[in-house]
Scaffold this active site. Sequence first.
Site, PDB file in Angstrom:
ATOM      1  N   ALA A 172       0.858  -1.190   0.000  1.00 26.99           N
ATOM      2  CA  ALA A 172       0.000   0.000   0.000  1.00 26.99           C
ATOM      3  C   ALA A 172       0.893   1.238   0.000  1.00 26.99           C
ATOM      4  O   ALA A 172       1.844   1.326   0.783  1.00 26.99           O
ATOM      5  CB  ALA A 172      -0.891  -0.005   1.231  1.00 26.99           C
ATOM      6  N   ILE A 202       4.166  -1.458   3.429  1.00 31.12           N
ATOM      7  CA  ILE A 202       3.653  -0.090   3.255  1.00 31.12           C
ATOM      8  C   ILE A 202       4.785   0.788   2.734  1.00 31.12           C
ATOM      9  O   ILE A 202       5.912   0.730   3.225  1.00 31.12           O
ATOM     10  CB  ILE A 202       3.175   0.520   4.598  1.00 31.12           C
ATOM     11  CG1 ILE A 202       2.344  -0.469   5.424  1.00 31.12           C
ATOM     12  CG2 ILE A 202       2.440   1.827   4.349  1.00 31.12           C
ATOM     13  CD1 ILE A 202       0.977  -0.759   4.964  1.00 31.12           C
ATOM     14  N   LYS A 203       4.433   1.580   1.752  1.00 36.18           N
ATOM     15  CA  LYS A 203       5.379   2.597   1.267  1.00 36.18           C
ATOM     16  C   LYS A 203       4.878   3.943   1.767  1.00 36.18           C
ATOM     17  O   LYS A 203       3.720   4.320   1.525  1.00 36.18           O
ATOM     18  CB  LYS A 203       5.416   2.568  -0.257  1.00 36.18           C
ATOM     19  CG  LYS A 203       6.145   3.732  -0.888  1.00 36.18           C
ATOM     20  CD  LYS A 203       6.269   3.517  -2.377  1.00 36.18           C
ATOM     21  CE  LYS A 203       6.769   4.767  -3.074  1.00 36.18           C
ATOM     22  NZ  LYS A 203       7.057   4.518  -4.492  1.00 36.18           N
ATOM     23  N   THR A 204       5.752   4.675   2.448  1.00 35.68           N
ATOM     24  CA  THR A 204       5.319   5.959   2.986  1.00 35.68           C
ATOM     25  C   THR A 204       6.467   6.961   2.960  1.00 35.68           C
ATOM     26  O   THR A 204       7.614   6.599   2.689  1.00 35.68           O
ATOM     27  CB  THR A 204       4.746   5.793   4.410  1.00 35.68           C
ATOM     28  OG1 THR A 204       3.947   6.933   4.716  1.00 35.68           O
ATOM     29  CG2 THR A 204       5.834   5.650   5.463  1.00 35.68           C
ATOM     30  N   ASP A 251      11.892   2.808  -1.604  1.00 30.38           N
ATOM     31  CA  ASP A 251      11.352   2.652  -2.962  1.00 30.38           C
ATOM     32  C   ASP A 251      11.469   4.035  -3.577  1.00 30.38           C
ATOM     33  O   ASP A 251      10.555   4.853  -3.493  1.00 30.38           O
ATOM     34  CB  ASP A 251       9.902   2.174  -2.908  1.00 30.38           C
ATOM     35  CG  ASP A 251       9.340   1.942  -4.300  1.00 30.38           C
ATOM     36  OD1 ASP A 251      10.132   1.878  -5.269  1.00 30.38           O
ATOM     37  OD2 ASP A 251       8.111   1.826  -4.436  1.00 30.38           O
TER      38      ASP A 251
END
Length: 290
Positions: A172, A202-204, A251
């Site tokens: 997400a 999770i990418k944040t 990322d």
Amino acid sequence: MPDLDAAKDAKKFYEDVPMVTPGFFLKGSGALDWGMKNRLARIFSPESGRTVMLAIDHGYFQGPTTGLERIDLNIVPLIPYCDALMLTRGILRTTIAPAYQKPIVIRASGGPSVLKELSNEELAIDIEDVARLNVSMMAIQVFVGGEFETRSVHNMTRLVDMGLRYGIPVMAVTAVGREMVRDAKYFRLACRMCAELGAHVIKTYYVPEGFDTITASCPVPIVMAGGKKLPELDALTMAYNAVQEGASGVDMGRNIFQSDAPVAMIQAVRGVVHKNMKPAEALELYKSLR
Ligand code: 5RP
């Protein structure tokens, strides 16, 4: 009444106590099926527990982004240095050689362009095509607080259900609207919601204050998004701080492919992520390679 998370001071995140995950090297992933674990172990190094994912999917809503005008010329030379490539199926099929050996993270949502309301996304790929493309993880935007918040959360939960059927994890991406505050309180909410509703990764975004509370309160691995292009030392410092404060890697897109020397920059990022290289040391590596 819902707890609106007003008082961070009243909460205990135990930032210095790592979560234990018996049976697997990745946080919160011990109870997953063999196929899921195997795919995650292709993306995240079992040695360092971290990843350097290269994000080149920007064209799915903003067209030929600076640095991505010619992926065959600008990005293909970077592939040997990434741990995984995050992209759309269109670029994968047209531009990446099928002999490519590294894991694919496929963009699974889309719809609106930069000209419209970005949170109005739908699922943009079928799970059968994901399997056909030998994908290791699916990526989807979740717009917590956005106009189409519920739709984007529902897209994610449907994708998680499809992924569970095929053993393909879901990442997400906590998307932030133009007007929204980017602080630890917001990202704790967004990351935790995504994890609670089934996302495997999770990418944040990194925030200078309290990033460790975001990673500590999220029971699955977090990877740091790069964001707008920064000077190289600043980008390396941000990546360093993120992994030291609990991120399982990065990322990154623009801070690599918009660098003056992308091949040198991605190797410097690798040093920070996999070898705990200090930012100044990584900058020296960048300068020596460029
Ligand atoms: C789009 C994405 C992109 O893949 C990613 O955030 C872009 O990477 P960067 O910000 O490092 O250029 O998820 O929202």
